[in-house]
Design an enzyme around this catalytic site. Structure first.
Site, PDB file in Angstrom:
ATOM      1  N   GLY A 195      24.223  39.129  29.793  1.00  0.00           N
ATOM      2  CA  GLY A 195      24.995  38.443  30.830  1.00  0.00           C
ATOM      3  C   GLY A 195      26.483  38.364  30.536  1.00  0.00           C
TER       4      GLY A 195
ATOM      5  N   GLU B 148      29.153  42.340  33.719  1.00  0.00           N
ATOM      6  CA  GLU B 148      28.534  42.410  35.038  1.00  0.00           C
ATOM      7  C   GLU B 148      27.888  43.777  35.244  1.00  0.00           C
ATOM      8  OE1 GLU B 148      30.777  40.542  38.206  1.00  0.00           O
ATOM      9  OE2 GLU B 148      32.251  39.941  36.702  1.00  0.00           O
TER      10      GLU B 148
ATOM     11  N   LYS C 215      45.504  38.922  33.615  1.00  0.00           N
ATOM     12  CA  LYS C 215      45.770  37.758  32.771  1.00  0.00           C
ATOM     13  C   LYS C 215      47.125  37.858  32.070  1.00  0.00           C
ATOM     14  CE  LYS C 215      40.875  36.710  32.093  1.00  0.00           C
ATOM     15  NZ  LYS C 215      39.688  37.118  31.293  1.00  0.00           N
TER      16      LYS C 215
END
Lengths: 342, 342
Positions: free
Chosen positions: A186, A189, A204
């Protein structure tokens, strides 16, 4: 504590939206005490709701209800992307509501415009959760280093790629297998392209650069190399490869921003930042180098950054925090090599 | 920017006081812009002045001049200790002036009393520079982690002892020789007892504990072991010894605070914090572990923390930052081993 009430709406009930709702509930007393007044969750907006949710009573799919409810002082946007999130954010700010977001794409692409609306309406647009998950890097850049001229910001800003790179170097697995494992756990993706291409890191570092250097930089102009193809990078024994986003002032006064895999040796502060963790280095003329390290993603760390912003927005409801950057989207960036070695 | 002026007085013209004066001069424009108004240095108080100082025009040795000058809105106290610094701080706060300090001893010993006066007079008493030099750890504990229940804070809080321990482990020199070298380089004072005995670390961890757990703890009640005698500590290959200050909640709801040398292995976040650097770990229920790293001492890093507080005090001159802790000096501390392994 004041007797005034203050309602909250959460847009998007995914990972971070639901984490925020849970934290608002479990940390209620502490949050109210820190905010100086009662903050009540009133709405959660999404297109579909889980049937058995403990937050069922708050669900709505009509944004105009939130927009027109004058009780709602703070809107949390955790939808992501530049589609409805962009529209709802503008409408919420224009309706005089504070907006708190984890949406790095929206802040990187439209930060200047949204901060301008916030300024005009005398409300806050806060985005601590957009970079570094629970690491308080945005606040630090704004407030704590107000006394410094910031010369450079760089770091490991994406946990997914750092997990893959750590797996490759520690266990000697291939890129493909490390990616597959990250997906199974997890951390990545199903479509991992935004992470592995370096696009997420690019957004970012553009946000950090905007704060550090006072203007918005177009992410589309940044030189970005991801981790999909690292041919030609040789790793000397004892070194590691890390995907680095970097923004700094060049010797002749320009700004260079780039994303690329770097060979990092033991003496570098980022050498021990492994797995899904993020590490961000800020260089200031007085303070020297400061490093911030923590979980750069994940439901609860990111939700805690959202809630910290909610508290800040409520505390500053009358005295807006002066976060702003100019439109610098037409600025030409200096080439990556203008910054020299890391 | 407002047209209001706002004068500053610096008490003590040693290392940090002179660094603050230099930074106020070199960073003038940026500081005024961040503070939202002009901040003018007006007085520097000390018992004797260097003849050839570039700040000669500001010198005074009469505190009552500063106390009675209503232009002075912020007083920076870098005298240190609990003697005149204590007296001047109380008088400045009582005269309605904001006080910014780097004095960890005073904050650790009398923080509750001084914060109470600040609250009554509706002014700020700020002490970012008292812990971790330029690392913005105080702000982070107050603001950024407002959304978390803090369960533990620990770290390497003293650069002098960390330098000595790093020298011993890297170069295999004796404690005595490492201390001598630290003294020659100016990292250790001629009388190094406050550092090597762990007393300095104790004061700092007491300040962090007060912020994290909301009450003052008597430094005299804390179990403190320094680095002068590390007999019995065996260091497995690949591990290092670090002097750690630690404060945390115990399983049964008590608080334990202690200072002791620890054997730190490679997996610990503090393993790579070497030399004169500090590293501080904060554990929160939502955010997980966050590490802050930087120069924990030194003239300019510490001065940059002082100036950040000056900016904050000026920005919040009308809306006091609600920093406060209760008097908990009669609280019984749980024993060190109640916290379990690091």
């Amino acid at each position: 504590m004041s007797a005034d009430k203050c309602a909250l709406a959460i847009l998007g009930f995914g990972n971070i939206g639901s984490g925020t709702a849970e934290l608002m509930r479990s940390g209620r007393e502490r949050i109210n005490s820190n905010a100086g007044r009662e903050v009540t969750l009133k709405y959660i907006l999404d297109v579909k709701f889980p049937e058995d949710s403990a937050f069922k009573e708050y669900f709505t799919n009509d944004f105009s209800v939130i927009e027109n409810d004058s009780d709602v002082k703070v809107v949390v946007e955790t939808i992501g992307g530049c589609g409805v999130a962009y529209d709802f954010t503008k409408r919420a700010l224009n309706a005089g509501k504070n907006v708190v977001t984890s949406n790095k794409e929206l802040v990187a692409e439209h930060g200047h415009e949204l901060l301008t609306i916030a300024k005009e309406r005398n409300v806050n647009y806060l985005f601590e959760a957009s970079v570094g998950g629970g690491i308080p890097i945005i606040r630090t850049l704004i407030q704590c280093l107000a006394a410094n001229e910031i010369t450079e910001v760089y770091g490991i800003l994406n946990g997914t790629t750092n997990y893959i790179l750590t797996k490759m170097s520690d266990d000697g697995v291939s890129y493909e297998n490390a990616l597959k494992e990250a997906q199974e756990l997890g951390y990545a993706e199903r479509d991992p392209s935004a992470d592995v291409s370096g696009k997420d890191t690019c957004r970012k570092i553009c946000i950090l650069a905007a704060l550090a250097f006072g203007k918005q930089f177009d992410p589309g102009k940044v030189s970005v190399r991801g981790i999909e193809n690292m041919d030609g990078l040789t790793v000397p024994p004892g070194s590691k490869i890390k995907l680095i986003g970097r923004a700094g002032k060049t010797a002749d006064g320009g700004i260079s921003i780039y994303v690329a895999p770097h060979v990092i040796d033991k003496r570098n502060l980022l050498y021990t930042v492994d797995g899904v963790f993020n590490g961000i280095v800020v260089k200031g003329d007085a303070v020297g180098e400061v490093l911030f390290y923590g979980q750069g993603a994940g439901k609860m760390p990111t939700a805690s950054a959202v809630v910290a912003d909610v508290i800040d927005a409520v505390k500053h409801i009358l005295t807006r925090k002066a976060i702003f950057w100019e439109d610098g989207s037409d600025t030409e960036l200096a080439p990556p090599d203008a910054l020299g070695d890391l």
